[in-house]
Design a protein around this motif. Structure first.
Motif, PDB file in Angstrom:
ATOM      1  N   ALA A   1       0.849  -1.201   0.000  1.00  0.00           N
ATOM      2  CA  ALA A   1       0.000   0.000   0.000  1.00  0.00           C
ATOM      3  C   ALA A   1       0.880   1.245   0.000  1.00  0.00           C
TER       4      ALA A   1
ATOM      5  N   ARG B   1     -12.133   0.933   9.147  1.00  0.00           N
ATOM      6  CA  ARG B   1     -11.819   2.245   8.555  1.00  0.00           C
ATOM      7  C   ARG B   1     -10.963   3.058   9.517  1.00  0.00           C
TER       8      ARG B   1
ATOM      9  N   GLU C   1      -4.502  -0.960   4.669  1.00  0.00           N
ATOM     10  CA  GLU C   1      -5.228   0.259   4.294  1.00  0.00           C
ATOM     11  C   GLU C   1      -4.526   1.473   4.888  1.00  0.00           C
TER      12      GLU C   1
END
Length: 198
Positions: free
Chosen positions: A67, A169, A117
């Motif tokens: 990432a 998230r 992420e």
């Protein structure tokens, strides 16, 4: 009669010179402390490496085990999984046109789980990553990572939640001073207090 007058004039001239010099010094100090490029944490990183990738096999592209996020100032931050080592970070300087050497910011021998992420705002980078002993068999993570890097990105705050399905998230505030990691529960990070679970 002229001597006292000359001495007074000479003293006045010296006094004015001292005041001008003091004002000039004060002006220099003000400009140094208010310089917009001044940073609380100067960048001590050495940029001389190439970007490395995860050694975990993945059919297709892009691999979820790598990432990269770009910061407002042009820097980039990359994270990847390394088998038997853990979560690895590098950051890129547009000025040096190179990356830092890979650095393990969370060490574990368990298997990488799910993808990585990243989110970033105003110099703060938030990371979600997961590891688990039986992830390849479909089991949930046993180590869920919430990580935050700031400023020079040389030090990372790491929070590990055991036997948890993983954070869904990460939201970074516009000023970069707070991050909220969310799922069924909430984990908050702030520059002032670090991690705090709600």
């Amino acid at each position: 009669m002229h001597k006292p007058g000359i001495q007074v004039l000479a003293r006045a001239t010296v006094a004015v010179s001292v005041m001008i010099a003091a004002a000039a010094c004060d002006g220099q100090q003000d400009s140094a402390t208010t310089a917009p490029s001044a940073s609380a944490s100067p960048d001590s990183s050495v940029y001389a490496a190439e970007l490395e990738k995860s050694d975990l096999p993945w059919s297709g592209s892009p691999s979820p085990y790598n990432a990269v996020v770009k910061l407002d100032d042009g820097r980039r931050v990359a994270l990847h999984y390394l088998r038997g080592k853990g979560l690895v970070e590098q950051h890129y300087s547009p000025r040096a046109k190179a990356w830092t050497e890979p650095k393990v910011i969370y060490r574990t021998k368990t298997d990488a789980c799910q993808g990585i992420e990243l989110s970033a705002k105003n110099g703060t980078v938030a990371v979600i990553a997961d590891f688990g002993s039986y992830c390849y068999d479909g089991e949930p993570p046993t180590e869920s990572i919430a990580a935050v890097g700031t400023s020079s990105l040389t030090d990372w705050n790491i929070n590990v939640t055991k036997d948890f399905d993983g954070w869904e998230r990460a939201s970074v505030s516009d000023d970069g001073k707070q991050v909220v990691f969310g799922s069924d529960t909430t984990l908050r990070w702030s520059r002032a207090d670090g991690f705090e679970r709600e």
